[in-house]
Write a protein that holds these residues in place. Structure first.
Motif, PDB file in Angstrom:
ATOM      1  N   UNK A   1       0.838  -1.210   0.000  1.00 34.38           N
ATOM      2  CA  UNK A   1       0.000   0.000   0.000  1.00 34.38           C
ATOM      3  C   UNK A   1       0.869   1.255   0.000  1.00 34.38           C
ATOM      4  N   UNK A   2       1.883   1.222   0.853  1.00 32.48           N
ATOM      5  CA  UNK A   2       2.753   2.385   1.055  1.00 32.48           C
ATOM      6  C   UNK A   2       3.509   2.785  -0.217  1.00 32.48           C
ATOM      7  N   UNK A   3       3.661   1.840  -1.150  1.00 35.62           N
ATOM      8  CA  UNK A   3       4.298   2.181  -2.425  1.00 35.62           C
ATOM      9  C   UNK A   3       3.489   3.217  -3.186  1.00 35.62           C
ATOM     10  N   UNK A   4       2.154   3.167  -3.027  1.00 35.05           N
ATOM     11  CA  UNK A   4       1.268   4.020  -3.824  1.00 35.05           C
ATOM     12  C   UNK A   4       0.675   5.156  -3.001  1.00 35.05           C
ATOM     13  N   UNK A   5       0.467   4.886  -1.712  1.00 33.61           N
ATOM     14  CA  UNK A   5      -0.120   5.887  -0.835  1.00 33.61           C
ATOM     15  C   UNK A   5       0.670   5.852   0.477  1.00 33.61           C
ATOM     16  N   UNK A   6       1.652   6.733   0.607  1.00 29.50           N
ATOM     17  CA  UNK A   6       2.497   6.698   1.803  1.00 29.50           C
ATOM     18  C   UNK A   6       1.652   6.757   3.073  1.00 29.50           C
TER      19      UNK A   6
ATOM     20  N   UNK B   1      -1.103  13.398   2.629  1.00 32.18           N
ATOM     21  CA  UNK B   1      -2.441  13.503   2.039  1.00 32.18           C
ATOM     22  C   UNK B   1      -3.429  14.090   3.039  1.00 32.18           C
ATOM     23  N   UNK B   2      -3.394  13.594   4.264  1.00 34.45           N
ATOM     24  CA  UNK B   2      -4.360  14.070   5.265  1.00 34.45           C
ATOM     25  C   UNK B   2      -4.106  15.519   5.663  1.00 34.45           C
ATOM     26  N   UNK B   3      -2.841  15.908   5.738  1.00 36.36           N
ATOM     27  CA  UNK B   3      -2.539  17.312   6.043  1.00 36.36           C
ATOM     28  C   UNK B   3      -3.044  18.228   4.927  1.00 36.36           C
ATOM     29  N   UNK B   4      -2.814  17.786   3.689  1.00 34.94           N
ATOM     30  CA  UNK B   4      -3.270  18.587   2.547  1.00 34.94           C
ATOM     31  C   UNK B   4      -4.789  18.697   2.568  1.00 34.94           C
TER      32      UNK B   4
END
Lengths: 498, 498
Positions: free
Chosen positions: B159-164, B471-474
């Motif tokens: 998962x982390x490869x595509x969505x850290x 992503x969540x911060x953004x």
């Protein structure tokens, strides 16, 4: 086999694969890339060039070359020892040129090629001057660096990039002999044509999709493998791409189908060489095509020797009529043959006939040598071009689009490349004469659209030998003697004066 | 700025440029390359992957990262310190995976993609098994290696490869909530549609060149810059290419123009993200797009949120009629709107509507997790696919072409990628709601085909931020809160049940 030799083959395989990658990028730049991507493409190309240069100049290579040189198993194998010879040549000439210069040259030529497209369209030499000046400056630096390590003149050091061991001195002799021969025969050829009356170009327009289908049909007849290659469109026809992915291009003129068709026949000659290289030595220096003279010989052998012969035209005439629903006297075999062997001094090199073509090359050869040797500036070049064109061809172009802006070679840094075209034309004549002697059925087969006897002979004598021998050794093995102008002169005399 | 940070940016710039080169090769493989070149292309791609991996795992980088970490000037600059954070992440996750594995994975996935094309056409799962088995074996090795260094489960490491920082635990919670919501509303949505009667697909055939022209017109309206990008054709639509050279593809169906068109709208959402990334940090990790959830949010925001809104359909209806000389009731705005918001459980993910789409993702997510966690074999997969399809969508595909062979993701090694689609759909809903709140003129502008207020907001809040934040911060900066399912559920309710 020593581990040193194994390490060398591994390193050169990586270099070969990176070269293939560059081949795809270069194809894409010329056919597909959107204009705004040119800077980013410049980054890609220059990074790949730089990484290749780093890999090739790595100091381990010198050690491995030394160790492999004393490997008896390598020495006993002609292919492997030839591979070692080619590796050595590449390593030491690359060592001469610093990384920054490699990168700067790659970037500058890419930028200049893109400027050239606009400048050519607008016939605006001045617009090209700044970027071409930068290219020339960098090419001179490369020439000086290579000249020192090769122990030759700067111009010879550039020639050697495209045709190993070529020297201006020998070219001067050959081109001198040729210029004098052609000066003698051209008036006679023109007079003879005048007597016979002018052939007529079949009336167009010729739809692009039909022209493309015709080109594909001819490529298939010649043995081009479409599962390992493509035909596309670009401003300047070329043969590029990568291993098992040989991509040729042409450009279409709705008013004249012969322009795109003979572009295709020419580039297919190059492509067959690439497609028939020995798979066993793929990615190795010895497995690559010999210098550009031999490469040009393969394209010109097809375009000029084979595909303007009476026999080929006998096969092609009904194919052409069918391709374009052609009817009437313009489509008669005799008219088409005379059209395809029409000699006519003109402005554009790639559209010129084989009798006047050498004059275009001699012109460029003299000018680029003068540029490299600081006897001419770029600002003076258009004038010098026009003067020399008058001397050699009897006419001067009305604008630079039809003159010094017509070719991509200088913008792409290819100083030293032009002579290989005419060396190639002579090599083609010598090879074709030898092929017909070895396989007398070749002309009759061409008359049926069967290229296999010719291509079979070329596979054995040229394609399959890759870089095993020098150009002259290969020519001697195939034809019995090194390169001279005799076969070319005999061909011109036979086709145009008997 | 320390010389360590400067060295890092130089190194990562080279990595970025090599990544661009790979982007062009991948585009070429999918659109242009002749079939016989696949092995040679495999060599090119695997050498570039390997060289990238060598550059990224070079032990100097660890030293430079340490030195740059104590550089006060870097620490004081949010972009540069974020860049350092991203460099560190990449270096250490790359270190976990040995060179040989990187090369083997690149080669195996390329080979498998090509087998997949034939297997899908023939609906022949067995034909894919050997090469997909090899891909899965290598992906599991990668997962194990990354899991160790990241301190997470093997599936989370993928998962982390595509969505850290994505974790299966959080996805389970979100997907559980979503599945329950959709299970409740789907029957109501279907019932409501039944009451209204079925919309009618305008009758074709729709000529491919007209479909292409329509796609280009919409891309222009959305702000796609054609001087820095292209539209082409491939089996599976994608957005790829390189910096200043963003290339999207679609596939055309002569019987249904909406398939290619909404493929184009989707990929244009991706492309705008790429084209609007900050030029200042080009080739740097911080200057790249945030994870794939955000990327998918940009495509789905366009395809689903904006371009199936009543306002957009008001603009599009006359454009469509003009594009295809459409006449009659099928072309009425209301019919087109109902057609474009038709909810209908089906087999093909990329053709499914936004209400049933999450079920396609949940299905793949569960299956790929089971494959990675050795709870399922590839031989069992078609049966498991069909069972789960019955559970989640109420139907099972009649063959594997319409089932487990439909997507390129697993053949290309993309295990862990699928969840980002539905995370992206939820992100899209949350962003679109916030955009309309911040710029209330957006719906009315879409009604005139004017995307500039929407794209302007996205540029500021998403595109221009690249990888500055998580992503969540953004999402918090743009919408006031991290990702949840509320906006997506509200959107479904508003569009389909009110």
């Amino acid at each position: 086999m020593s581990s040193a030799y194994a390490r060398l083959t591994e390193r050169f395989a990586r270099l070969g694969v990176l070269g293939d990658t560059l081949g795809i990028l270069q194809w894409d730049t010329a056919t597909t890339m959107p204009p705004g991507a040119s800077d980013a493409r410049g980054e890609q190309v220059s990074v790949l060039h730089l990484m290749r240069h780093e890999l090739l100049t790595d100091r381990h290579i010198g050690d491995w070359l030394d160790a492999a040189a004393s490997d008896a198993q390598v020495a006993a194998d002609t292919w492997r020892s030839a591979n070692l010879r080619e590796m050595r040549r590449r390593h030491f000439t690359a060592l001469a040129v610093p990384d920054e210069l490699v990168m700067a040259e790659a970037k500058a030529t890419l930028a200049c090629e893109l400027v050239w497209r606009g400048a050519r369209a607008d016939s605006d030499w001045k617009a090209l001057l700044p970027s071409l000046g930068e290219v020339l400056r960098l090419v001179k630096e490369v020439a000086a660096a290579r000249a020192e390590v090769l122990g030759v003149s700067p111009y010879d050091a550039l020639l050697d990039r495209y045709e190993p061991n070529a020297r201006a001195e020998r070219i001067d002799a050959i081109f001198g002999e040729l210029a004098s021969f052609l000066g003698r025969v051209l008036p006679a050829v023109l007079e003879r044509q005048r007597e016979r009356g002018r052939p007529v170009l079949p009336p167009g327009p010729f739809a692009l999709d039909r022209q493309k289908a015709l080109g594909q049909r001819m490529m298939e007849a010649m043995g081009f493998d479409f599962t390992r290659g493509r035909l596309d469109v670009s401003h300047h026809p070329f043969c590029g791409g990568a291993s098992d992915d040989v991509r040729i291009t042409t450009r279409y003129d709705e008013a004249d189908f012969t322009s795109a068709l003979y572009g295709v026949l020419h580039e297919t000659g190059h492509a067959l060489y690439e497609q028939n290289l020995p798979a066993k030595f793929r990615y190795q220096p010895v497995g690559e095509a010999r210098g550009m003279s031999v490469h040009e010989s393969q394209s010109l052998l097809m375009e000029m020797q084979a595909c303007r012969s009476r026999e080929f035209v006998r096969f092609a005439a009904p194919v052409l009529r069918q391709a374009f629903d052609g009817e009437g006297p313009e489509w008669a075999e005799e008219n088409l043959y005379r059209l395809l062997t029409l000699v006519e001094p003109g402005f554009i090199r790639v559209e010129s006939d084989e009798v006047t073509y050498p004059a275009h090359i001699i012109l460029r050869y003299r000018l680029e040598r003068a540029l490299i040797e600081d006897r001419l500036t770029l600002a003076e070049l258009p004038g010098a071009w026009n003067d020399l064109s008058r001397d050699l061809l009897g006419l001067a172009p009305p604008n630079d689009r039809l003159g010094c802006l017509q070719d991509i070679h200088w913008p792409s840094g290819g100083f030293g490349y032009f002579p290989t075209y005419t060396l190639g034309a002579m090599t083609a004549a010598q090879l074709f004469a030898a092929a017909k002697q070895a396989r007398p059925e070749i002309p009759e087969a061409l008359g049926r659209g069967d290229f296999s006897p010719l291509v079979g002979w070329l596979k054995t004598e040229v394609h399959g030998r890759a870089s095993l021998m020098s150009s002259d050794e290969m020519l001697t093995a195939a034809t019995g003697r090194p390169l001279d102008a005799r076969a070319f002169e005999a061909h011109i005399t036979a086709r145009y004066l008997t």
